[in-house]
Write a protein that holds these residues in place. Structure first.
Motif, PDB file in Angstrom:
ATOM      1  N   LEU A 144       0.818  -1.214   0.000  1.00  0.00           N
ATOM      2  CA  LEU A 144       0.000   0.000   0.000  1.00  0.00           C
ATOM      3  C   LEU A 144       0.850   1.261   0.000  1.00  0.00           C
ATOM      4  O   LEU A 144       0.416   2.312  -0.468  1.00  0.00           O
ATOM      5  N   HIS A 150       0.299   2.217  -6.191  1.00  0.00           N
ATOM      6  CA  HIS A 150      -0.520   1.090  -5.740  1.00  0.00           C
ATOM      7  C   HIS A 150      -1.360   1.423  -4.520  1.00  0.00           C
ATOM      8  O   HIS A 150      -2.088   0.562  -4.032  1.00  0.00           O
ATOM      9  N   GLY A 151      -1.249   2.615  -4.007  1.00  0.00           N
ATOM     10  CA  GLY A 151      -2.032   3.011  -2.853  1.00  0.00           C
ATOM     11  C   GLY A 151      -2.361   4.486  -2.920  1.00  0.00           C
ATOM     12  O   GLY A 151      -1.622   5.265  -3.548  1.00  0.00           O
ATOM     13  N   VAL A 204      -2.687   7.514   2.165  1.00  0.00           N
ATOM     14  CA  VAL A 204      -2.293   6.258   2.810  1.00  0.00           C
ATOM     15  C   VAL A 204      -0.789   6.044   2.681  1.00  0.00           C
ATOM     16  O   VAL A 204      -0.120   5.631   3.641  1.00  0.00           O
ATOM     17  N   ARG A 205      -0.247   6.326   1.498  1.00  0.00           N
ATOM     18  CA  ARG A 205       1.204   6.184   1.303  1.00  0.00           C
ATOM     19  C   ARG A 205       1.970   7.076   2.270  1.00  0.00           C
ATOM     20  O   ARG A 205       2.930   6.635   2.915  1.00  0.00           O
ATOM     21  N   TYR A 219       8.472  -1.299   0.014  1.00  0.00           N
ATOM     22  CA  TYR A 219       7.930  -0.363  -0.982  1.00  0.00           C
ATOM     23  C   TYR A 219       9.018   0.171  -1.904  1.00  0.00           C
ATOM     24  O   TYR A 219       8.753   0.508  -3.064  1.00  0.00           O
ATOM     25  N   THR A 264      -6.011  -5.446  -7.204  1.00  0.00           N
ATOM     26  CA  THR A 264      -5.521  -6.639  -6.510  1.00  0.00           C
ATOM     27  C   THR A 264      -4.837  -7.599  -7.474  1.00  0.00           C
ATOM     28  O   THR A 264      -3.797  -8.189  -7.158  1.00  0.00           O
TER      29      THR A 264
END
Length: 281
Positions: A105, A110-111, A115-116, A166, A188
């Motif tokens: 995430l 990808h997030g 949130v990152r 990450y 996903t």
């Protein structure tokens, strides 16, 4: 050759040569480093006269520990070392289970951006706190048990494994990811089929390396009484039973070196693959 207007450079024919760069910033940084180093030595109360006695004291204590080791303590030392290794293994597994999805995430692309940012800040904060401080906080709830050490190693592992994860995800090739997206894959499915196969070898190497770190850290955590070989070392050092301390150090060094060697070989096999063998004609 004549000076240009404003003193910005020198004209050589019709070509303007750049002015010599200023080294003021470099000199200021060097001076700041020197000041910090001098202040560090000045503020620490170092008894420089005792440094001359250090070699003889080291030799004396080495003789006390290894001249006649107390081998009768070897079984207990091996058992406590096993507890430390088990603590390190449990902490590594828990850290992997939490850090792996969080690192996915936290990777760019990808997030969500909020949130990152929150996850990367969390990883940085965790890495800034040593395992022993985390263990002191946790032991107020769990008490002085090996579980406290395992949880402290797991929490600290989340910070390092999350960052390594990450960064590895952001360094993969875009081809498989774009192929899954072009085929209509969901987010996903992109992670499962486009990202995960590429980062799995790096992740496996990270996990093994983190286990190596946890094995060494588990001995340090034993100093606060959570069990393992570190707890035993603290007890016998306080009572100045140096012959037993020597046995404990031998066990710690041998076990740690063996685990490092095995883990290093596995990491090389994961990252480099099997070596090609020459075929005899």
């Amino acid at each position: 050759m004549r000076p240009s207007r404003g003193g910005r450079g020198v004209l050589a024919g019709d070509v303007a040569l750049p002015a010599r760069p200023s080294r003021l910033a470099v000199r200021a940084l060097s001076a700041a480093v020197v000041v910090v180093v001098v202040l560090a030595f000045w503020s620490v109360d170092i008894q420089w006269g005792r440094l001359s006695d250090l070699p003889s004291e080291v030799v004396r204590y080495l003789g006390l520990m290894f001249a006649a080791p107390e081998w009768s303590k070897l079984p207990e030392a091996l058992w406590q070392t096993w507890r430390s290794v088990a603590m390190a293994w449990l902490g590594t597994v828990l850290g992997i289970l939490v850090a792996t999805p969080l690192s996915l995430l936290a990777a760019r692309g990808h997030g969500p951006a909020p949130v990152r940012g929150a996850l990367r800040l969390l990883f940085a904060v965790i890495r800034a706190v040593p395992e022993i401080i985390i263990a002191i906080v946790i032991l107020s709830v769990t008490g002085l048990t090996p579980l406290t050490g395992a949880l402290a190693l797991a929490v600290n592992g989340i910070g390092t494994l999350g960052k390594w994860g990450y960064e590895a995800i952001e360094g993969i090739g875009p081809g498989p990811v774009e192929a899954v997206r072009a085929a209509g894959g969901s987010g996903t499915q992109v992670l499962r089929w486009g990202v995960w196969p590429q980062v799995l070898p790096a992740f496996g190497s990270f996990w093994l390396y983190r286990f190596e770190i946890n094995v060494r850290s588990s001995a340090v955590l034993g100093l606060i009484g959570v069990g393992g070989i570190g707890d035993m070392l603290t007890s016998y050092t306080q009572y100045r039973e140096w012959s037993t301390v020597g046995v404990l150090l031998i066990v710690v060094v041998v076990v740690t070196v063996a685990i490092d060697a095995a883990s290093g070989a596995l990491r090389r096999r994961i990252m480099e693959g099997a070596r090609a063998r020459a075929v005899q004609p």
